[in-house]
Design a protein around this motif. Structure first.
Motif, PDB file in Angstrom:
ATOM      1  N   PRO A 131       0.703  -1.083  -0.081  1.00 44.10           N
ATOM      2  CA  PRO A 131       0.128   0.023   0.020  1.00 44.10           C
ATOM      3  C   PRO A 131       0.850   1.352  -0.013  1.00 44.10           C
ATOM      4  O   PRO A 131       0.591   2.175  -0.579  1.00 44.10           O
ATOM      5  N   TRP A 132       1.887   1.270   0.590  1.00 45.33           N
ATOM      6  CA  TRP A 132       2.631   2.488   0.907  1.00 45.33           C
ATOM      7  C   TRP A 132       3.440   2.541  -0.719  1.00 45.33           C
ATOM      8  O   TRP A 132       3.378   3.948  -1.166  1.00 45.33           O
ATOM      9  N   MET A 133       3.932   1.699  -1.368  1.00 45.60           N
ATOM     10  CA  MET A 133       4.463   1.902  -2.522  1.00 45.60           C
ATOM     11  C   MET A 133       3.573   2.300  -3.574  1.00 45.60           C
ATOM     12  O   MET A 133       3.810   3.427  -4.362  1.00 45.60           O
ATOM     13  N   PHE A 134       2.337   1.442  -3.782  1.00 45.58           N
ATOM     14  CA  PHE A 134       1.453   1.814  -4.803  1.00 45.58           C
ATOM     15  C   PHE A 134       0.723   3.355  -4.630  1.00 45.58           C
ATOM     16  O   PHE A 134       0.408   3.777  -5.787  1.00 45.58           O
ATOM     17  N   TYR A 135       0.607   3.540  -3.361  1.00 46.93           N
ATOM     18  CA  TYR A 135       0.038   5.142  -3.160  1.00 46.93           C
ATOM     19  C   TYR A 135       0.965   6.212  -3.886  1.00 46.93           C
ATOM     20  O   TYR A 135       0.423   6.899  -4.245  1.00 46.93           O
ATOM     21  N   ALA A 221      20.305   5.775 -12.618  1.00 39.17           N
ATOM     22  CA  ALA A 221      19.009   5.501 -13.366  1.00 39.17           C
ATOM     23  C   ALA A 221      18.354   6.845 -13.829  1.00 39.17           C
ATOM     24  O   ALA A 221      17.557   6.511 -14.312  1.00 39.17           O
ATOM     25  N   GLY A 222      19.038   7.915 -13.701  1.00 35.40           N
ATOM     26  CA  GLY A 222      18.461   9.098 -14.548  1.00 35.40           C
ATOM     27  C   GLY A 222      17.398   9.890 -13.760  1.00 35.40           C
ATOM     28  O   GLY A 222      16.748  10.400 -14.244  1.00 35.40           O
ATOM     29  N   MET A 223      17.587   9.686 -12.209  1.00 33.13           N
ATOM     30  CA  MET A 223      16.487  10.100 -11.650  1.00 33.13           C
ATOM     31  C   MET A 223      16.661  11.620 -11.313  1.00 33.13           C
ATOM     32  O   MET A 223      17.675  12.123 -11.304  1.00 33.13           O
ATOM     33  N   ASP A 224      15.731  12.576 -11.203  1.00 32.21           N
ATOM     34  CA  ASP A 224      15.759  13.940 -10.944  1.00 32.21           C
ATOM     35  C   ASP A 224      15.967  14.206  -9.341  1.00 32.21           C
ATOM     36  O   ASP A 224      16.648  15.311  -9.136  1.00 32.21           O
ATOM     37  N   TRP A 225      14.972  13.566  -8.784  1.00 34.55           N
ATOM     38  CA  TRP A 225      14.896  13.831  -7.380  1.00 34.55           C
ATOM     39  C   TRP A 225      14.785  12.687  -6.471  1.00 34.55           C
ATOM     40  O   TRP A 225      14.313  11.537  -6.991  1.00 34.55           O
ATOM     41  N   ILE A 226      15.110  12.672  -5.260  1.00 38.15           N
ATOM     42  CA  ILE A 226      15.296  11.634  -4.320  1.00 38.15           C
ATOM     43  C   ILE A 226      14.790  11.770  -2.935  1.00 38.15           C
ATOM     44  O   ILE A 226      14.771  13.098  -2.418  1.00 38.15           O
ATOM     45  N   ILE A 227      13.957  10.888  -2.517  1.00 40.45           N
ATOM     46  CA  ILE A 227      13.175  11.175  -0.967  1.00 40.45           C
ATOM     47  C   ILE A 227      13.547   9.950  -0.264  1.00 40.45           C
ATOM     48  O   ILE A 227      13.378   8.665  -0.608  1.00 40.45           O
ATOM     49  N   HIS A 228      13.789  10.242   1.119  1.00 36.37           N
ATOM     50  CA  HIS A 228      14.001   9.013   1.952  1.00 36.37           C
ATOM     51  C   HIS A 228      12.637   9.226   2.778  1.00 36.37           C
ATOM     52  O   HIS A 228      12.334   9.913   3.471  1.00 36.37           O
ATOM     53  N   LEU A 229      11.904   7.941   2.651  1.00 32.50           N
ATOM     54  CA  LEU A 229      10.877   7.913   3.760  1.00 32.50           C
ATOM     55  C   LEU A 229      10.872   6.580   4.446  1.00 32.50           C
ATOM     56  O   LEU A 229      11.456   5.716   3.924  1.00 32.50           O
ATOM     57  N   ASP A 230      10.089   6.563   5.507  1.00 33.47           N
ATOM     58  CA  ASP A 230       9.907   5.284   6.162  1.00 33.47           C
ATOM     59  C   ASP A 230       8.625   4.718   5.492  1.00 33.47           C
ATOM     60  O   ASP A 230       7.753   5.502   5.051  1.00 33.47           O
ATOM     61  N   THR A 231       8.390   3.428   5.792  1.00 31.96           N
ATOM     62  CA  THR A 231       6.897   2.651   5.068  1.00 31.96           C
ATOM     63  C   THR A 231       5.803   3.000   6.048  1.00 31.96           C
ATOM     64  O   THR A 231       4.669   2.481   5.715  1.00 31.96           O
TER      65      THR A 231
END
Length: 528
Positions: A131-135, A221-231
């Protein structure tokens, strides 16, 4: 007689009255033909299959199912296709489909910008991760870097995670920890005060080391933004033109390096929550999204006798633009080795933190930490005061005593007080995550993922995969804790010499730990 005859004969019409009569005739003819022409044109469009964007159909019930911001064009709000329709897809497939996307794989257009990566360190199961990922897929996240151990690293969970497009799973093995022991972080001082400590400190170091690796992977991987989140955290992209993280970051000025999302904390209203993402709608706002008078004026009512306004941290999370010399600055922030990042703090968007939202969170936190339940020892293990109190209660109280404590300190059962704080703006209702996650579940997205991963391997291949991977994946539970990375006699001696001499170290500000919101004191009370 001739005169009478002459007077009775009709007089020929004048030229002015003749032209007037002709004008009215033409107007009448036009008013008759125009509606008929429009009707014929509408019939023609309908017969041809709707090749023209009809403004009325834009608000039809079918179109209302499309979630804003999830189309393949960065500029459009709602995508329209002349080749297929939702109805035709439903008619030709037996696979459950989520109406915001054509299938559970959530394929995004390769040229979609910006590309967003979320990285996390988790030991959770599929019931929490999916659920966390697909949201976050729904709101526009492109890829996920999952550093897994424990349950998340088990074959039945990791097999499903690895089958999802855009997901990379990294296992905490001895090889990984040996690699991280040689990382740049271990030769610097900004994280050193968190080394060699248990529980939350150990997790904080793991997260920082994983974030350091995730930056390299995201850049490759060519990402523009990175975010660190807990599940147990969801991005809430309020304030964007669409409910879309992609749109939110697309609107960020190009000279901004870091975007701060203040966090809101879940305020559960029952003690039997099983699925926080679909059962919790009430949140306590962050200090940054309140006026000073409101925050301090309602501080005691909002705190309810707990050590602080929030149960846990209050300094939010950050998204960083992927660029050269980027580094983590603890689990909540990013930094850059060559410059001070230019950052902005969002005025409406937030991170929704579902902390202690289930009663079982008390015991699960206790079971992950081996500290003694004393006031002195818990300070070695936990950075925040509420975590320390919760650990002691979970370690020393009976089940009934724990439940009573949980109801008193965590559950918001006073409806009158809830209403008062909602009216004051301390508490707020947010329903979008509930709707999205529930829609995903009811559409069978999560079950489709599991079934698809099972069908992708035959029984023999699955058994072979299980046998070949079980040793490496099970190593997560046998691997060295991060506080012991490089903790042999040679490395310890080398670090001690370097620390004493001050040479070869690069000095930076200390990593940003999880911090409580501003507290209240006598001076503030006097002001208010």
């Amino acid at each position: 007689m001739a005169g009478l005859y002459t007077s009775l004969r009709p007089q020929p019409p004048s030229s002015s009255s003749s032209s007037q009569q002709s004008f009215f005739s033409k107007v009448l003819l036009l008013l008759t033909i125009l509606p008929l022409s429009l009707a014929v044109f509408a019939f023609f469009l309908q017969w041809r299959g709707g090749g023209v964007d009809d403004p009325i159909s834009r608000w039809s019930p079918e179109e209302s199912h499309k979630f804003p911001g999830m189309d393949s064009s960065p500029l459009a709000t709602v995508a329209h296709s002349s080749q297929s329709s939702d109805c035709s897809l439903l008619a030709h497939t037996n696979t459950p489909s989520f109406p915001y996307y054509k299938d559970w794989k959530f394929k995004l257009h390769p040229d979609l910008k910006p590309k967003i990566c979320i990285t996390t360190s988790t030991s959770g199961g599929l019931e929490q991760i999916l659920p966390w990922m697909f949201y976050h897929k729904v709101i526009g996240v492109t890829s996920f870097l999952l550093f897994v151990e424990g349950k998340a690293a088990s074959p039945d969970v990791s097999k499903v995670l690895e089958s999802i497009p855009g997901v990379k799973v990294i296992y905490r093995t001895r090889k990984l920890e040996e690699q991280q022991a040689k990382s740049r972080i271990w030769n610097e001082t900004w994280l050193s005060s968190f080394f060699y400590k248990p529980c939350n400190y150990e997790l904080f170091v793991k997260q920082s080391l994983n974030m350091e690796m995730a930056i390299v992977m995201a850049r490759d991987a060519g990402m523009d933004w990175i975010i660190h989140l807990d599940t147990d955290e969801l991005i809430h992209p309020a304030g964007a033109r669409e409910y879309s993280l992609r749109q939110l970051l697309l609107d960020v000025p190009s000279n901004v390096d870091m975007v701060i999302f203040p966090n809101y904390e879940s305020s559960v209203e029952r003690d039997d929550i099983k699925d926080p993402f679909t059962e919790v709608s009430m949140f306590k706002k962050n200090y940054d999204h309140l006026t000073k008078d409101t925050y301090f004026g309602m501080y005691k009512e909002a705190t309810r006798g707990n050590p602080n306004y929030f149960l846990t941290y209050g300094n939010g999370k950050a998204a960083a633009r992927v660029q050269d010399h980027l580094r983590p600055n603890g689990a909540h922030r990013w930094h850059n080795y060559m410059k001070t990042p230019k950052e902005i703090k969002l005025e409406e968007a937030a991170v929704l933190h579902y902390t202690y939202s289930k009663f079982s969170d008390l015991t699960s936190r206790r079971d992950r930490c081996g500290c003694k339940p004393t006031k002195e020892d818990v300070k070695r293990c936990f950075m925040l005061e509420f975590d320390r109190s919760a650990f002691i209660i979970a370690s020393t109280a009976t089940e009934d005593e724990m439940l009573n404590w949980y109801r008193e300190h965590v559950v918001w059962t006073n409806k009158a007080m809830n209403l008062k704080l909602l009216r004051k703006g301390i508490l707020t209702r947010i329903y979008a995550p509930m709707v999205i996650v529930q829609g995903l579940r009811e559409s069978g997205v999560f079950s489709s993922i599991v079934l698809s991963s099972q069908e992708s391997l035959s029984k023999d291949k699955f058994l072979a995969s299980f046998e070949s991977n079980s040793s490496s994946k099970a190593a997560a539970s046998e691997s060295l804790p991060s506080r012991k990375i490089g903790r042999n006699q040679h490395s310890q001696a080398a670090r001690r010499v370097l620390a004493e001499s001050g040479s070869l170290f690069e000095f930076h500000d200390e990593a940003v730990p999880p911090r409580s919101p501003p507290g209240i004191d006598a001076d503030v009370i006097t002001e208010v």
